[in-house]
Write an enzyme that holds these catalytic residues in place. Structure first.
Site, PDB file in Angstrom:
ATOM      1  CG  ASP A 218     -47.000 -17.339-121.352  1.00  0.00           C
ATOM      2  OD1 ASP A 218     -45.814 -16.586-121.005  1.00  0.00           O
ATOM      3  OD2 ASP A 218     -47.840 -17.448-120.998  1.00  0.00           O
ATOM      4  CB  ILE A 219     -47.683 -19.959-116.196  1.00  0.00           C
ATOM      5  CG1 ILE A 219     -46.356 -20.429-115.843  1.00  0.00           C
ATOM      6  CG2 ILE A 219     -48.877 -20.231-115.148  1.00  0.00           C
ATOM      7  CD1 ILE A 219     -45.854 -20.051-114.509  1.00  0.00           C
ATOM      8  CG  ASN A 226     -48.682 -12.728-109.655  1.00  0.00           C
ATOM      9  OD1 ASN A 226     -48.130 -13.598-108.732  1.00  0.00           O
ATOM     10  ND2 ASN A 226     -47.815 -12.512-110.717  1.00  0.00           N
ATOM     11  CG  ASP A 235     -42.481 -15.123-106.026  1.00  0.00           C
ATOM     12  OD1 ASP A 235     -42.731 -14.825-107.216  1.00  0.00           O
ATOM     13  OD2 ASP A 235     -42.089 -14.294-105.103  1.00  0.00           O
ATOM     14  CD  GLU A 261     -46.047 -14.495-117.286  1.00  0.00           C
ATOM     15  OE1 GLU A 261     -47.055 -13.943-117.919  1.00  0.00           O
ATOM     16  OE2 GLU A 261     -45.274 -13.610-116.781  1.00  0.00           O
TER      17      GLU A 261
END
Length: 366
Positions: A218-219, A226, A235, A261
């Site tokens: 997971d980022i 964003n 993106d 993500e």
């Protein structure tokens, strides 16, 4: 009464190639598509061995990476996956020649063998090259027929990608996960069975003897990326993460964009004392990467060993619990479910989970 002209008969080789095209149209597995195309081409040209390459054009360099090889003893043809994805090599003149024309091919005699190369794809857009070595020189018509057949391979490959790949990152998509997860669990079960067989009695089918693993990535703080930089740069982060995954893991490891993500990694045949380092190597690659406009990005990871006695939901839940621990205890780290349980940092709360842990302990100490 004059006899009518005899109807030309198709050569047995051409009929076999048509049969190969029909089989290819029904093949849904990616490795099966590679294997069917290579084996059909080998039989058609009476090849002794063949090589299927992926093509990568990074201006000004044109390189190829071996996907698999095909060997024939004159009776049977055997395909073998190579797929390490790391050994990109410069193209030699023969391969370069076939890539200079639209679905082109090139031929050269080397000793007592004819070496042929076929580009798969339009001029400047070829993504694969098939190389075949044959003791006989194929006719021009046969070479053209094989070029047409390889268009079928390209079409089937494109259909597979449309159905199975995430449109942004080109990793495997969410809807392919369940089938691949079932295969991973089956591989883990085979590995456990193989470990119970004495080494001297093991057969080639028992090659996978190390555990299988499921990792979740997971980022960290992706929503802030964003919000602060816009979805276009968000993106771009997803694209770069996907590229780093392809570089960090083996080509035959399964890499998924699970949603948003979150990403998933399936590993086969990896020793327990190596798996943490494998995931951590990827985490460090992300940490050190310079993302456009955004700068530094980090990710958290959790992983779990595949126990074939557990349901897919339970296995995914274990990897998720390890991920949540990473995110709740500082982020930008890797944790394994079993390690967290053994150290007392996580506790199993479900009765089924407690029973399974107790069973594992009993196996170790009794």
């Amino acid at each position: 009464m004059p006899s009518s002209p005899a109807t030309p008969r198709a050569s047995p080789h051409l009929l076999e190639l048509l049969a190969g095209a029909e089989t290819l149209s029904r093949t849904r597995d990616l490795r099966g598509i590679f294997r069917c195309a290579a084996e059909s081409a080998m039989r058609f040209l009476d090849g002794r061995y063949g090589l299927l390459f992926a093509v990568r054009f990074t201006p000004p360099e044109l390189t190829v990476g071996l996907l698999g090889c095909c060997v024939s003893d004159g009776t049977d043809t055997y395909w073998d996956d190579v797929c390490d994805g790391k050994s990109w090599l410069p193209v030699d003149p023969l391969l370069a020649d076939c890539l200079l024309t639209d679905f082109g091919h090139a031929i050269r005699q080397e000793g007592d063998m004819w070496r042929l190369a076929f580009a798969i794809g339009a001029l400047g857009q070829a993504r694969w090259v098939l190389e075949i070595h044959s003791p006989t020189r194929p006719s021009k018509n046969d070479r053209q027929a094989l070029s047409v057949f390889l268009r079928c391979f390209e079409n089937q490959q494109q259909q597979w990608e449309y159905a199975n790949l995430d449109t942004l990152t080109r990793l495997l998509n969410r809807k392919t996960f369940d089938d691949d997860f079932e295969r991973l669990i089956a591989a883990a079960e085979l590995a456990e069975q193989a470990l119970k067989i004495p080494l001297e009695r093991r057969e080639p089918s028992h090659a996978i003897t190390q555990p299988c693993w499921l990792g979740v990535v997971d980022i960290d703080h992706f929503k802030k990326i964003n919000d602060n930089y816009g979805h276009l740069f968000g993106d771009e982060v997803l694209l770069r993460i996907a590229d780093l995954m392809r570089q960090s893991f083996r080509n035959n490891d399964k890499l998924f964009r699970f949603g948003g993500e979150e990403f998933v990694v399936m590993l086969r045949n990896v020793a327990e004392d190596h798996v943490h380092n494998i995931f951590n190597r990827f985490r460090i690659a992300v940490e050190k990467h310079d993302f456009p406009r955004v700068g530094r990005v980090a990710c958290s990871l959790g992983f779990a060993r595949i126990d074939p006695r557990l349901s897919p939901a339970e296995l995914l839940g274990r990897a998720d619990e390890a991920l949540y621990y990473s995110k709740n205890h500082g982020r930008n780290q890797v944790n394994g479910f079993d390690e967290l349980i053994m150290s007392g940092k996580l506790r199993i709360t479900t009765p089924a989970g407690q029973a399974q842990i107790q069973s594992d302990i009993d196996e170790i100490f009794l």
